[in-house]
Motif scaffolding. Sequence first.
Motif, PDB file in Angstrom:
ATOM      1  N   ASP A  87      39.235  33.242  36.303  1.00 17.75           N
ATOM      2  CA  ASP A  87      40.199  34.314  36.768  1.00 17.75           C
ATOM      3  C   ASP A  87      39.918  35.454  36.214  1.00 17.75           C
ATOM      4  O   ASP A  87      39.291  36.682  37.398  1.00 17.75           O
ATOM      5  CB  ASP A  87      41.644  34.426  35.421  1.00 17.75           C
ATOM      6  CG  ASP A  87      42.076  33.327  36.625  1.00 17.75           C
ATOM      7  OD1 ASP A  87      42.519  32.579  37.755  1.00 17.75           O
ATOM      8  OD2 ASP A  87      43.169  32.657  35.646  1.00 17.75           O
ATOM      9  N   LEU A 126      36.672  36.509  36.981  1.00 18.20           N
ATOM     10  CA  LEU A 126      35.244  36.332  37.999  1.00 18.20           C
ATOM     11  C   LEU A 126      34.954  36.991  38.857  1.00 18.20           C
ATOM     12  O   LEU A 126      36.281  37.054  40.258  1.00 18.20           O
ATOM     13  CB  LEU A 126      34.920  35.182  38.348  1.00 18.20           C
ATOM     14  CG  LEU A 126      34.067  34.801  39.535  1.00 18.20           C
ATOM     15  CD1 LEU A 126      32.731  35.138  38.512  1.00 18.20           C
ATOM     16  CD2 LEU A 126      33.880  33.391  40.289  1.00 18.20           C
ATOM     17  N   PRO A 127      34.726  38.279  39.101  1.00 16.20           N
ATOM     18  CA  PRO A 127      35.077  39.415  39.697  1.00 16.20           C
ATOM     19  C   PRO A 127      34.363  38.999  41.906  1.00 16.20           C
ATOM     20  O   PRO A 127      33.872  37.505  41.501  1.00 16.20           O
ATOM     21  CB  PRO A 127      33.629  40.824  39.654  1.00 16.20           C
ATOM     22  CG  PRO A 127      33.563  40.014  38.619  1.00 16.20           C
ATOM     23  CD  PRO A 127      33.536  38.965  38.528  1.00 16.20           C
ATOM     24  N   ALA A 128      34.835  39.643  42.989  1.00 17.00           N
ATOM     25  CA  ALA A 128      34.793  38.936  44.130  1.00 17.00           C
ATOM     26  C   ALA A 128      33.471  39.067  44.649  1.00 17.00           C
ATOM     27  O   ALA A 128      33.703  37.765  45.055  1.00 17.00           O
ATOM     28  CB  ALA A 128      35.997  39.570  45.267  1.00 17.00           C
ATOM     29  N   HIS A 129      32.508  39.747  44.130  1.00 17.08           N
ATOM     30  CA  HIS A 129      31.708  40.537  44.075  1.00 17.08           C
ATOM     31  C   HIS A 129      30.183  39.214  43.840  1.00 17.08           C
ATOM     32  O   HIS A 129      29.378  39.069  44.537  1.00 17.08           O
ATOM     33  CB  HIS A 129      30.473  41.572  44.021  1.00 17.08           C
ATOM     34  CG  HIS A 129      30.611  42.050  42.637  1.00 17.08           C
ATOM     35  ND1 HIS A 129      31.654  42.583  42.075  1.00 17.08           N
ATOM     36  CD2 HIS A 129      30.025  42.177  41.478  1.00 17.08           C
ATOM     37  CE1 HIS A 129      31.139  42.477  41.300  1.00 17.08           C
ATOM     38  NE2 HIS A 129      29.916  42.402  40.886  1.00 17.08           N
ATOM     39  N   CYS A 130      30.932  38.292  42.414  1.00 16.81           N
ATOM     40  CA  CYS A 130      29.966  37.136  42.596  1.00 16.81           C
ATOM     41  C   CYS A 130      29.864  35.838  42.228  1.00 16.81           C
ATOM     42  O   CYS A 130      29.639  35.107  42.184  1.00 16.81           O
ATOM     43  CB  CYS A 130      30.297  37.590  40.562  1.00 16.81           C
ATOM     44  SG  CYS A 130      29.642  38.948  39.585  1.00 16.81           S
ATOM     45  N   THR A 131      31.012  35.630  43.399  1.00 14.97           N
ATOM     46  CA  THR A 131      31.977  34.939  43.827  1.00 14.97           C
ATOM     47  C   THR A 131      30.609  33.592  44.188  1.00 14.97           C
ATOM     48  O   THR A 131      30.136  32.373  43.783  1.00 14.97           O
ATOM     49  CB  THR A 131      32.680  34.709  44.338  1.00 14.97           C
ATOM     50  OG1 THR A 131      32.535  34.870  45.636  1.00 14.97           O
ATOM     51  CG2 THR A 131      33.744  35.305  43.826  1.00 14.97           C
ATOM     52  N   ASP A 132      29.967  34.315  45.249  1.00 10.29           N
ATOM     53  CA  ASP A 132      29.034  33.536  45.664  1.00 10.29           C
ATOM     54  C   ASP A 132      28.246  33.233  44.991  1.00 10.29           C
ATOM     55  O   ASP A 132      27.351  31.979  45.161  1.00 10.29           O
ATOM     56  CB  ASP A 132      28.194  34.512  46.940  1.00 10.29           C
ATOM     57  CG  ASP A 132      29.267  34.606  48.479  1.00 10.29           C
ATOM     58  OD1 ASP A 132      30.174  33.823  48.041  1.00 10.29           O
ATOM     59  OD2 ASP A 132      28.972  35.817  49.210  1.00 10.29           O
TER      60      ASP A 132
END
Length: 311
Positions: free
Chosen positions: A277, A279-285
């Motif tokens: 929850d 985790l920033p969107a830009h770090c998901t990959d």
Amino acid sequence: MPQVHRVSVTRLRPADSPRLAGIDAEHVRRLTETSDALPPILVHRATMRVIDGMHRLHAAVLRGRHDIEALYFDGSPDEAFRRAVQENIAHGLPLSLSDRKAAARRILTADPQISDRAVAACVGLSGKTVAALRRLSGAESAHLNTRIGADGRSYPLDGTRGRLLAVQLIAERPDAPLREIARDAGVSVGTAHTIRGRIRRGETPVPAGSPAAQELRASLTPSAPESAPALSCRAFPEVLRSLSRDPSLRSTEAGRQLLRWLHTQPVLTDDWHHRLDALPAHCTDSVAALARKCAEVWQQIAREVERPKGR
């Protein structure tokens, strides 16, 4: 320093000798002709039987001596016989192989509880030879649960418990002296040395297939399913605790490093959702790629450790 006595030759009785052929006349002749002073004979005080020195006694009589220098031995007749064997092996005219085997059989018959190693050290044979003589002589007794070692201590015939305790003590006290481990575990120093050596070489502490190995595996096996794919989250901590108790891992630096690695951050299915929850969107990959890579490596590790040895 033992006291040397001068004993009348008429007081002495023939030896209870381990020599099957008796007195060697040629050896007596050589002793008679020597100009060197001969060492005192050894006499069993209680019976006045010669324990060691019958050839010297015969030489003294041939020289016309009425007395001879002697040392006294105090002990039982069986102890006197064992001493006679030891003395005749250590010096003088050597005992033949037949003499030594006959002596071993007699000692085993008189004291079935004595260990093969103790008899072997006494008569100058190998432990395996003494074990074979024990089987052939019928000196093996089913009701005996212990053997007396060369150090005089009593050891169990089934050393499983003692070996398991030695494994535990070595894991708890890796720098303790072997004599201390052996004493506290009730095993020989040689057994403790073997167990410590196996652990340090990364081998199982006791030989595979032995009763001790089977009991060791049973004591370290968790109640969780055996196969890795069926491992439940609830069983995961118990598996880690079981591995942490394994002396083969705890007693080597590589093993301790592996345990620290396994304990670093085990990810279980019931504790990771809330972490995502944050985790920033830009770090998901990036996190997804790392997770896949970690999973791939752990799959490789699982396949490697499950591969049969020697293949």
